[in-house]
Motif scaffolding. Structure first.
Motif, mmCIF file in Angstrom:
data_model
loop_
_atom_site.group_PDB
_atom_site.id
_atom_site.type_symbol
_atom_site.label_atom_id
_atom_site.label_comp_id
_atom_site.label_asym_id
_atom_site.label_seq_id
_atom_site.Cartn_x
_atom_site.Cartn_y
_atom_site.Cartn_z
ATOM 1 N N GLY A 1 0.818 -1.206 0.000
ATOM 2 C CA GLY A 1 0.000 0.000 0.000
ATOM 3 C C GLY A 1 0.850 1.254 0.000
ATOM 4 N N GLY A 2 1.981 1.212 0.685
ATOM 5 C CA GLY A 2 2.891 2.348 0.723
ATOM 6 C C GLY A 2 3.617 2.558 -0.591
ATOM 7 N N ALA B 1 2.170 2.356 -3.523
ATOM 8 C CA ALA B 1 1.224 2.753 -4.563
ATOM 9 C C ALA B 1 1.719 3.999 -5.271
ATOM 10 C CB ALA B 1 -0.148 3.003 -3.955
ATOM 11 N N SER B 2 1.547 4.019 -6.570
ATOM 12 C CA SER B 2 2.068 5.136 -7.340
ATOM 13 C C SER B 2 1.091 6.307 -7.408
ATOM 14 C CB SER B 2 2.437 4.678 -8.748
ATOM 15 O OG SER B 2 1.279 4.280 -9.438
ATOM 16 N N LYS C 1 -1.887 8.622 -5.221
ATOM 17 C CA LYS C 1 -2.540 8.932 -3.941
ATOM 18 C C LYS C 1 -3.614 9.977 -4.215
ATOM 19 C CE LYS C 1 -1.812 10.627 0.715
ATOM 20 N NZ LYS C 1 -0.851 11.171 1.674
ATOM 21 N N HIS D 1 -5.800 12.634 -2.651
ATOM 22 C CA HIS D 1 -5.899 13.424 -1.423
ATOM 23 C C HIS D 1 -7.355 13.782 -1.132
ATOM 24 C CE1 HIS D 1 -1.572 13.988 -0.856
ATOM 25 N NE2 HIS D 1 -1.523 14.003 -2.173
ATOM 26 N N ILE E 1 -5.140 14.853 -6.739
ATOM 27 C CA ILE E 1 -4.530 13.549 -6.958
ATOM 28 C C ILE E 1 -3.034 13.696 -7.225
ATOM 29 C CG2 ILE E 1 -5.130 13.593 -9.423
ATOM 30 C CD1 ILE E 1 -5.672 10.539 -9.200
ATOM 31 N N GLU E 2 -2.272 12.743 -6.721
ATOM 32 C CA GLU E 2 -0.810 12.774 -6.821
ATOM 33 C C GLU E 2 -0.323 11.444 -7.376
ATOM 34 O OE1 GLU E 2 2.408 14.334 -3.714
ATOM 35 O OE2 GLU E 2 1.292 12.581 -2.991
ATOM 36 N N GLU F 1 -3.824 6.882 -13.577
ATOM 37 C CA GLU F 1 -4.229 6.201 -12.349
ATOM 38 C C GLU F 1 -4.800 4.845 -12.754
ATOM 39 O OE1 GLU F 1 -7.292 6.799 -8.590
ATOM 40 O OE2 GLU F 1 -7.794 7.682 -10.522
ATOM 41 N N LYS G 1 7.163 12.945 -7.117
ATOM 42 C CA LYS G 1 5.699 12.994 -7.160
ATOM 43 C C LYS G 1 5.219 14.311 -7.760
ATOM 44 C CE LYS G 1 5.077 9.247 -4.561
ATOM 45 N NZ LYS G 1 4.430 8.059 -5.032
ATOM 46 N N ARG H 1 1.468 16.478 -8.270
ATOM 47 C CA ARG H 1 0.092 16.535 -7.781
ATOM 48 C C ARG H 1 -0.711 17.527 -8.614
ATOM 49 N NH1 ARG H 1 -0.926 17.563 -1.367
ATOM 50 N NH2 ARG H 1 -3.186 17.739 -1.388
#
Length: 163
Positions: A14-15, A17-18, A20, A22, A31-32, A60, A94, A96
């Protein structure tokens, strides 16, 4: 012990994941994604065209999020803005994006054809009106002031620009 191992594996994956999210509502997304799953550039056009559209893309899973400016601008201004946004995304992991007013456009072509095939080939495509982009290098918004915490949409504050 086996249950603990499975739980640990779930948190580790889960950590990694490409993408995220928000904040997401019917009309808003913050979204990031990993930089490799984003693309920034002016829209396609004839080299003699006088206008272009600033566009941003985020992949995504099997959905391409296409963010675009509200209006077309002259090509020279678009290319200057493109360089500014690319500089914000330079040397970061990253990127966003924030957008509003989605429009599902499955089966339609993306505004910018120069994006890599993985963006074009996504099963789902959603077009958003661009609000802002931010990275660890700073934030740039369509309307002046939308990167300021007091004007910031969605209750999350962008990272401050490192001096």
């Amino acid at each position: 012990m086996r249950c603990l191992s499975i739980l640990l594996l779930f948190f580790i994956l889960g950590g990694c994941a490409s993408v995220k999210v928000h904040n997401r509502t019917d009309m808003f997304i913050d979204i990031e994604a990993d930089k490799k799953n984003t693309w920034i550039g002016c829209s396609d056009g004839d080299p003699d065209d006088k206008i272009s559209l600033m566009t941003f893309y985020l992949l995504e899973d099997n959905t391409t999020h296409e963010f675009m400016f509200r209006r077309v601008i002259d090509v020279k201004r678009c290319l200057n803005l493109q360089n500014e946004y690319l500089a914000l995304a330079d040397s970061v992991s990253k990127v966003r994006f924030v957008g509003i007013s989605p429009r599902q456009k499955d089966g339609e072509k993306l505004i910018t054809g120069r994006v890599p095939d993985n963006f074009k080939n996504a099963k789902f495509k959603i077009n958003w009106t661009f609000i802002r982009l931010h990275t660890a290098n700073g934030c740039e918004s369509y309307f002046e002031g939308d990167c300021q915490p007091e004007n910031y949409w969605s209750t999350s504050i962008p990272p401050s620009k490192e001096q």
